[in-house]
Scaffold this active site. Sequence first.
Site, short mmCIF file in Angstrom:
data_model
loop_
_atom_site.label_atom_id
_atom_site.label_comp_id
_atom_site.label_asym_id
_atom_site.label_seq_id
_atom_site.Cartn_x
_atom_site.Cartn_y
_atom_site.Cartn_z
N HIS A 33 -7.55 -2.92 9.01
CA HIS A 33 -8.63 -3.61 8.37
C HIS A 33 -9.52 -4.00 9.40
O HIS A 33 -10.00 -5.08 9.72
CB HIS A 33 -8.09 -4.83 7.77
N HIS B 56 -12.66 -2.51 2.26
CA HIS B 56 -11.31 -2.63 2.34
C HIS B 56 -11.19 -2.44 3.99
O HIS B 56 -10.59 -3.36 4.69
CB HIS B 56 -10.60 -1.96 1.40
N GLU C 242 0.72 -1.33 0.16
CA GLU C 242 -0.14 0.05 0.16
C GLU C 242 1.00 1.23 -0.06
O GLU C 242 0.33 2.46 0.05
CB GLU C 242 -1.00 0.02 1.35
N HIS D 166 -3.27 2.53 8.51
CA HIS D 166 -3.98 1.77 7.47
C HIS D 166 -4.56 0.43 8.25
O HIS D 166 -3.46 -0.25 8.62
CB HIS D 166 -3.57 1.54 6.04
#
Length: 215
Positions: A94, A154, A74, A92
């Site tokens: 999940h 996502h 990413e 980031h």
Amino acid sequence: MLLAEQRRLLCEYGRRAAETGLVVGTAGNLSARAGDLIAVTPSGVSLDRLEPEACPVIDVEGHLVEGELQPSSETPMHLAVYTTTDAGAIVHTHSTFGTVVATTMTELPPIHYNTLLLGGAVRVADYATYGTPELAANVRAALKDRRAALLANHGGVTVGGDLHAAFEATRLLEWLCEVYVRAKAVGEPRVLTEEQLSAVVQRAFSPPRFPRRED
């Protein structure tokens, strides 16, 4: 070792993300910027097993400067955010409730006044395959004037002046998403109006002053 402190902090907050259930396995990634260099978590390594020397250092154009492992897949998203914001760090994840909202909504509405700490209603970036320039562009747009965004089907991403600030924004985002999801199980959540949010801003800048007691 370049960016030794930033790499140490990537490990610290990577472990915290794993311990608090914000990531599972190798999912999720973090980065921290210092000038024209960026320390980022590596690809394919669980965040709870990171060591500082395993975190590669890249420049703002994405060239590997130091490290044996490849940067997170990413990384294009991180670079896109750094080139258009003054962020010092990016997280980031999940996370469960964030991903639920990102899978079902086009934005997370302001159901609590603490949404203002993230800049307002949290947008859901349009879906694109992970690690692609398309996803990077979608996230960059969703983060405009915001500290957080959700990624369709996502997860979520937050920014801050440093890793502590970005991580706290992630914790807040997940809490807001959990409140929303649990509220939906009971009924239709009330959304705060612009007038109500403006009143919160005014109170934040003009807090009440209590008179000192005279003994």
